[in-house]
Design a protein around this motif. Structure first.
Motif, PDB file in Angstrom:
ATOM      1  N   THR A 103       0.848  -1.182   0.000  1.00  0.00           N
ATOM      2  CA  THR A 103       0.000   0.000   0.000  1.00  0.00           C
ATOM      3  C   THR A 103       0.888   1.238   0.000  1.00  0.00           C
ATOM      4  O   THR A 103       2.062   1.172   0.395  1.00  0.00           O
ATOM      5  CB  THR A 103      -0.931   0.079   1.224  1.00  0.00           C
ATOM      6  N   ALA A 104       0.315   2.345  -0.418  1.00  0.00           N
ATOM      7  CA  ALA A 104       1.055   3.614  -0.423  1.00  0.00           C
ATOM      8  C   ALA A 104       0.102   4.746  -0.080  1.00  0.00           C
ATOM      9  O   ALA A 104      -1.082   4.710  -0.443  1.00  0.00           O
ATOM     10  CB  ALA A 104       1.688   3.862  -1.789  1.00  0.00           C
ATOM     11  N   TYR A 105       0.645   5.731   0.625  1.00  0.00           N
ATOM     12  CA  TYR A 105      -0.129   6.903   1.003  1.00  0.00           C
ATOM     13  C   TYR A 105       0.736   8.136   0.857  1.00  0.00           C
ATOM     14  O   TYR A 105       1.791   8.241   1.496  1.00  0.00           O
ATOM     15  CB  TYR A 105      -0.616   6.782   2.445  1.00  0.00           C
ATOM     16  N   LYS A 106       0.311   9.062  -0.001  1.00  0.00           N
ATOM     17  CA  LYS A 106       1.018  10.324  -0.149  1.00  0.00           C
ATOM     18  C   LYS A 106       0.469  11.293   0.892  1.00  0.00           C
ATOM     19  O   LYS A 106      -0.729  11.575   0.911  1.00  0.00           O
ATOM     20  CB  LYS A 106       0.859  10.905  -1.544  1.00  0.00           C
ATOM     21  N   LEU A 107       1.354  11.768   1.751  1.00  0.00           N
ATOM     22  CA  LEU A 107       0.926  12.683   2.792  1.00  0.00           C
ATOM     23  C   LEU A 107       0.610  14.043   2.207  1.00  0.00           C
ATOM     24  O   LEU A 107       1.296  14.505   1.296  1.00  0.00           O
ATOM     25  CB  LEU A 107       2.018  12.835   3.853  1.00  0.00           C
ATOM     26  N   SER A 108      -0.413  14.653   2.740  1.00  0.00           N
ATOM     27  CA  SER A 108      -0.764  15.996   2.287  1.00  0.00           C
ATOM     28  C   SER A 108       0.218  16.989   2.889  1.00  0.00           C
ATOM     29  O   SER A 108       0.946  16.680   3.831  1.00  0.00           O
ATOM     30  CB  SER A 108      -2.194  16.339   2.708  1.00  0.00           C
ATOM     31  N   ASN A 109       0.221  18.177   2.343  1.00  0.00           N
ATOM     32  CA  ASN A 109       1.111  19.215   2.856  1.00  0.00           C
ATOM     33  C   ASN A 109       0.686  19.704   4.227  1.00  0.00           C
ATOM     34  O   ASN A 109       1.467  20.303   4.944  1.00  0.00           O
ATOM     35  CB  ASN A 109       1.169  20.390   1.882  1.00  0.00           C
ATOM     36  N   ASN A 110      -0.560  19.444   4.605  1.00  0.00           N
ATOM     37  CA  ASN A 110      -1.054  19.902   5.889  1.00  0.00           C
ATOM     38  C   ASN A 110      -1.282  18.703   6.809  1.00  0.00           C
ATOM     39  O   ASN A 110      -2.403  18.240   6.965  1.00  0.00           O
ATOM     40  CB  ASN A 110      -2.361  20.692   5.693  1.00  0.00           C
ATOM     41  N   ILE A 111      -0.209  18.201   7.401  1.00  0.00           N
ATOM     42  CA  ILE A 111      -0.341  17.036   8.282  1.00  0.00           C
ATOM     43  C   ILE A 111      -0.162  17.406   9.744  1.00  0.00           C
ATOM     44  O   ILE A 111      -0.128  16.544  10.607  1.00  0.00           O
ATOM     45  CB  ILE A 111       0.659  15.921   7.908  1.00  0.00           C
ATOM     46  N   ALA A 112      -0.083  18.689  10.033  1.00  0.00           N
ATOM     47  CA  ALA A 112       0.201  19.140  11.399  1.00  0.00           C
ATOM     48  C   ALA A 112      -0.847  18.665  12.400  1.00  0.00           C
ATOM     49  O   ALA A 112      -0.541  18.486  13.573  1.00  0.00           O
ATOM     50  CB  ALA A 112       0.325  20.658  11.440  1.00  0.00           C
ATOM     51  N   ASP A 113      -2.101  18.442  11.957  1.00  0.00           N
ATOM     52  CA  ASP A 113      -3.158  18.009  12.870  1.00  0.00           C
ATOM     53  C   ASP A 113      -3.318  16.494  12.916  1.00  0.00           C
ATOM     54  O   ASP A 113      -4.184  15.984  13.618  1.00  0.00           O
ATOM     55  CB  ASP A 113      -4.487  18.643  12.451  1.00  0.00           C
ATOM     56  N   ALA A 114      -2.497  15.761  12.172  1.00  0.00           N
ATOM     57  CA  ALA A 114      -2.650  14.306  12.088  1.00  0.00           C
ATOM     58  C   ALA A 114      -2.280  13.623  13.402  1.00  0.00           C
ATOM     59  O   ALA A 114      -1.295  13.962  14.037  1.00  0.00           O
ATOM     60  CB  ALA A 114      -1.775  13.761  10.964  1.00  0.00           C
ATOM     61  N   LYS A 115      -3.122  12.680  13.807  1.00  0.00           N
ATOM     62  CA  LYS A 115      -2.811  11.860  14.983  1.00  0.00           C
ATOM     63  C   LYS A 115      -2.096  10.578  14.553  1.00  0.00           C
ATOM     64  O   LYS A 115      -1.219  10.093  15.223  1.00  0.00           O
ATOM     65  CB  LYS A 115      -4.089  11.550  15.747  1.00  0.00           C
ATOM     66  N   THR A 116      -2.525  10.047  13.433  1.00  0.00           N
ATOM     67  CA  THR A 116      -1.863   8.893  12.826  1.00  0.00           C
ATOM     68  C   THR A 116      -1.751   9.150  11.329  1.00  0.00           C
ATOM     69  O   THR A 116      -2.478   9.966  10.782  1.00  0.00           O
ATOM     70  CB  THR A 116      -2.643   7.578  13.054  1.00  0.00           C
ATOM     71  N   ILE A 117      -0.867   8.422  10.695  1.00  0.00           N
ATOM     72  CA  ILE A 117      -0.664   8.542   9.253  1.00  0.00           C
ATOM     73  C   ILE A 117      -1.155   7.243   8.610  1.00  0.00           C
ATOM     74  O   ILE A 117      -0.649   6.160   8.928  1.00  0.00           O
ATOM     75  CB  ILE A 117       0.824   8.768   8.918  1.00  0.00           C
ATOM     76  N   PRO A 118      -2.145   7.306   7.725  1.00  0.00           N
ATOM     77  CA  PRO A 118      -2.642   6.079   7.082  1.00  0.00           C
ATOM     78  C   PRO A 118      -1.555   5.373   6.281  1.00  0.00           C
ATOM     79  O   PRO A 118      -0.552   5.984   5.896  1.00  0.00           O
ATOM     80  CB  PRO A 118      -3.745   6.598   6.151  1.00  0.00           C
ATOM     81  N   ILE A 119      -1.778   4.080   6.031  1.00  0.00           N
ATOM     82  CA  ILE A 119      -0.873   3.334   5.164  1.00  0.00           C
ATOM     83  C   ILE A 119      -1.352   3.381   3.722  1.00  0.00           C
ATOM     84  O   ILE A 119      -0.683   2.883   2.831  1.00  0.00           O
ATOM     85  CB  ILE A 119      -0.652   1.883   5.640  1.00  0.00           C
ATOM     86  N   GLY A 120      -2.510   3.977   3.487  1.00  0.00           N
ATOM     87  CA  GLY A 120      -2.936   4.282   2.134  1.00  0.00           C
ATOM     88  C   GLY A 120      -3.878   3.302   1.498  1.00  0.00           C
ATOM     89  O   GLY A 120      -4.745   2.724   2.143  1.00  0.00           O
ATOM     90  N   ARG A 121      -3.652   3.097   0.218  1.00  0.00           N
ATOM     91  CA  ARG A 121      -4.468   2.216  -0.619  1.00  0.00           C
ATOM     92  C   ARG A 121      -3.546   1.197  -1.285  1.00  0.00           C
ATOM     93  O   ARG A 121      -2.353   1.429  -1.395  1.00  0.00           O
ATOM     94  CB  ARG A 121      -5.175   3.026  -1.701  1.00  0.00           C
ATOM     95  N   PRO A 122      -4.114   0.097  -1.769  1.00  0.00           N
ATOM     96  CA  PRO A 122      -3.266  -0.906  -2.437  1.00  0.00           C
ATOM     97  C   PRO A 122      -2.594  -0.346  -3.685  1.00  0.00           C
ATOM     98  O   PRO A 122      -3.173   0.466  -4.399  1.00  0.00           O
ATOM     99  CB  PRO A 122      -4.250  -2.011  -2.821  1.00  0.00           C
ATOM    100  N   ILE A 123      -1.374  -0.820  -3.936  1.00  0.00           N
ATOM    101  CA  ILE A 123      -0.686  -0.478  -5.175  1.00  0.00           C
ATOM    102  C   ILE A 123      -1.288  -1.318  -6.305  1.00  0.00           C
ATOM    103  O   ILE A 123      -2.106  -2.213  -6.062  1.00  0.00           O
ATOM    104  CB  ILE A 123       0.843  -0.703  -5.062  1.00  0.00           C
ATOM    105  N   ALA A 124      -0.873  -1.069  -7.521  1.00  0.00           N
ATOM    106  CA  ALA A 124      -1.388  -1.799  -8.686  1.00  0.00           C
ATOM    107  C   ALA A 124      -1.178  -3.303  -8.518  1.00  0.00           C
ATOM    108  O   ALA A 124      -0.165  -3.749  -7.972  1.00  0.00           O
ATOM    109  CB  ALA A 124      -0.692  -1.317  -9.955  1.00  0.00           C
TER     110      ALA A 124
END
Length: 179
Positions: free
Chosen positions: A48-69
């Motif tokens: 899986t991959a997750y591109k972090l947004s530029n505004n992550i200052a309020d994030a409590k956790t960072i997702p692992i995203g969605r499946p790759i191809a």
């Protein structure tokens, strides 16, 4: 950012990266793209991959995203049924990057590589990761921890229960707890 003017992308994989450290890093490198990647050895380094947004200052956790191809992710309950959005379950992986099993460990292979009930092809398997996860409302996946006592230390998988059992074999040990 001026000390690394050509740096464009940073990939995080292998372990959960501390969110406060990631927020600080994104502040120091505002023009860099950050990706959180997830994938156990039995699949590929990245399932899986997750591109972090530029505004992550309020994030409590960072997702692992969605499946790759060519990868499918299923979050299932104890009865191998899909869980609804927001409900935790065990993360299962299927797809082109899936290993065939564990070399010369037939019982473990049968336990962890199971028939995929969501595909008609009987040769397609699911890998039971032992990781807890849930789907977020936007369809991304959040890693929540383990279903067992396995930990990772410097990239090595360690089964705390195996350490407890080894300690219990000693005649002077009556009880053990490994954390």
């Amino acid at each position: 950012d001026t000390t690394l003017p050509t740096l464009k992308t940073i990939l995080f994989a292998g372990e959960v990266f501390p969110t406060p450290s990631l927020i600080r890093l994104s502040e120091l490198l505002p023009n860099v793209n950050f990706y959180n990647l997830y994938g156990p050895t039995e699949t590929t380094v990245w399932s899986t991959a997750y591109k972090l947004s530029n505004n992550i200052a309020d994030a409590k956790t960072i997702p692992i995203g969605r499946p790759i191809a060519n990868t499918q992710i299923y979050i299932l309950d104890a009865y191998q049924q899909l869980v609804p959005i927001g409900v935790s379950g065990e993360l299962h992986i299927s797809g082109d990057g899936l290993a065939r099993g564990y070399l010369n460990h037939f019982e473990l292979t049968a336990e962890k590589f199971i028939y995929n009930p969501f595909r008609k092809n009987p040769q397609v398997y699911l890998y039971k990761t032992g990781d807890l996860a849930r789907y977020l409302a936007d369809g991304t996946i959040e890693f929540l921890g383990r279903t067992d006592q396995q930990i990772k230390l410097r990239g090595f998988r360690i089964e705390l229960g195996e350490i407890e059992m080894a300690l219990l074999r000693h005649p002077d040990v009556a009880e053990t707890v490994v954390i």
